[in-house]
Design a protein around this motif. Sequence first.
Motif, short mmCIF file in Angstrom:
data_model
loop_
_atom_site.label_atom_id
_atom_site.label_comp_id
_atom_site.label_asym_id
_atom_site.label_seq_id
_atom_site.Cartn_x
_atom_site.Cartn_y
_atom_site.Cartn_z
N GLU A 39 1.06 6.96 15.44
CA GLU A 39 1.60 7.74 14.30
C GLU A 39 3.06 7.36 14.17
O GLU A 39 3.81 7.38 15.14
CB GLU A 39 1.45 9.24 14.55
CG GLU A 39 2.05 10.10 13.48
CD GLU A 39 1.13 10.32 12.28
OE1 GLU A 39 1.65 10.55 11.18
OE2 GLU A 39 -0.10 10.28 12.45
N ILE A 48 4.66 10.78 8.31
CA ILE A 48 4.45 10.53 6.89
C ILE A 48 3.40 11.49 6.33
O ILE A 48 3.58 12.07 5.26
CB ILE A 48 4.04 9.07 6.64
CG1 ILE A 48 5.21 8.14 6.99
CG2 ILE A 48 3.60 8.85 5.20
CD1 ILE A 48 4.86 6.68 7.05
N SER A 49 2.32 11.70 7.07
CA SER A 49 1.26 12.59 6.57
C SER A 49 1.76 14.02 6.37
O SER A 49 1.23 14.74 5.53
CB SER A 49 0.05 12.57 7.51
OG SER A 49 0.43 12.92 8.81
N ILE A 52 3.58 14.41 2.72
CA ILE A 52 2.85 14.20 1.47
C ILE A 52 2.79 15.53 0.73
O ILE A 52 2.27 16.51 1.26
CB ILE A 52 1.45 13.62 1.74
CG1 ILE A 52 1.58 12.25 2.42
CG2 ILE A 52 0.66 13.52 0.45
CD1 ILE A 52 0.28 11.68 2.92
N PHE A 71 3.84 6.28 -2.92
CA PHE A 71 4.35 5.85 -1.62
C PHE A 71 5.29 4.68 -1.87
O PHE A 71 4.87 3.63 -2.37
CB PHE A 71 3.19 5.44 -0.69
CG PHE A 71 2.33 6.59 -0.28
CD1 PHE A 71 2.75 7.46 0.72
CD2 PHE A 71 1.11 6.82 -0.90
CE1 PHE A 71 1.95 8.53 1.12
CE2 PHE A 71 0.31 7.90 -0.51
CZ PHE A 71 0.74 8.75 0.50
N VAL A 100 8.24 5.56 2.60
CA VAL A 100 7.59 5.02 3.79
C VAL A 100 8.37 3.79 4.23
O VAL A 100 9.06 3.16 3.42
CB VAL A 100 6.10 4.67 3.52
CG1 VAL A 100 5.30 5.91 3.20
CG2 VAL A 100 5.95 3.64 2.43
N ILE A 106 0.68 2.11 4.74
CA ILE A 106 -0.22 3.02 4.04
C ILE A 106 -1.65 2.84 4.54
O ILE A 106 -2.23 1.76 4.44
CB ILE A 106 -0.16 2.80 2.51
CG1 ILE A 106 1.26 3.02 2.02
CG2 ILE A 106 -1.13 3.72 1.79
CD1 ILE A 106 1.85 4.38 2.39
N HIS A 109 -5.91 7.31 5.78
CA HIS A 109 -5.56 8.70 6.09
C HIS A 109 -4.53 9.24 5.09
O HIS A 109 -4.66 10.35 4.60
CB HIS A 109 -5.03 8.78 7.52
CG HIS A 109 -4.42 10.10 7.87
ND1 HIS A 109 -5.17 11.25 8.00
CD2 HIS A 109 -3.14 10.45 8.10
CE1 HIS A 109 -4.37 12.26 8.30
NE2 HIS A 109 -3.13 11.79 8.36
N TYR A 110 -3.49 8.46 4.78
CA TYR A 110 -2.46 8.91 3.84
C TYR A 110 -3.04 9.07 2.44
O TYR A 110 -2.70 10.02 1.72
CB TYR A 110 -1.29 7.94 3.80
CG TYR A 110 -0.57 7.79 5.11
CD1 TYR A 110 -0.49 8.82 6.02
CD2 TYR A 110 0.06 6.59 5.43
CE1 TYR A 110 0.17 8.68 7.22
CE2 TYR A 110 0.74 6.44 6.63
CZ TYR A 110 0.78 7.48 7.52
OH TYR A 110 1.45 7.34 8.71
N THR A 113 -5.15 12.18 2.37
CA THR A 113 -4.27 13.35 2.41
C THR A 113 -3.68 13.63 1.03
O THR A 113 -3.65 14.77 0.58
CB THR A 113 -3.14 13.16 3.46
OG1 THR A 113 -3.74 12.97 4.74
CG2 THR A 113 -2.21 14.35 3.50
N ALA A 114 -3.22 12.58 0.36
CA ALA A 114 -2.64 12.76 -0.98
C ALA A 114 -3.68 13.33 -1.95
O ALA A 114 -3.39 14.28 -2.68
CB ALA A 114 -2.10 11.43 -1.50
#
Length: 167
Positions: A39, A48-49, A52, A71, A100, A106, A109-110, A113-114
């Motif tokens: 991470e 980062i997560s 968001i 991003f 970022v 990226i 997962h990101y 999440t977005a």
Amino acid sequence: CARICPYSAISLNSKVAVDPQACEGCGICAAECPRFAIEINAGEDKAISDRIPAGKKTVDDGKFTPSITVFCCSRSAKGAGDLAACMGYSLPAGLQMVEVPCAGSISLHYLYTAFNQGADGVLVLGCHIGECHYDSGNHRTAKRLPALKALLTFAGLEPERLRLDWV
């Protein structure tokens, strides 16, 4: 993840280890790590997560404005946005930027999440091909994008809701 690190900062023993003296914090390894064992914290000492934002739905005079999570590579797109603001340009309504370290950071997962936070679309902005500060981050992103679009389709989201562009 160890073989794609541009700085050879990753070692694999009984677990993944990152050499903090060699690591430049680009996040390419975290995006490519098949076990999600890495991470990256970038800016504000938050993952980062965790940065968001929730999507902002706006309707003005009956006109829908989509919520777009952008991003932005800290070395290109972030600077371009700052310059536009200094020149008096305003960002479109509904646009929410997440800085970022590199577009190569990226991961799926990101993106999920977005979308789960309410984004109608996601835009990834990075350096032009051949101009990445971290050598191969933008190449990795360009190669990863078709697979990410396929996974979004599998999850029931339109692939057009994800876009990659160079600044």
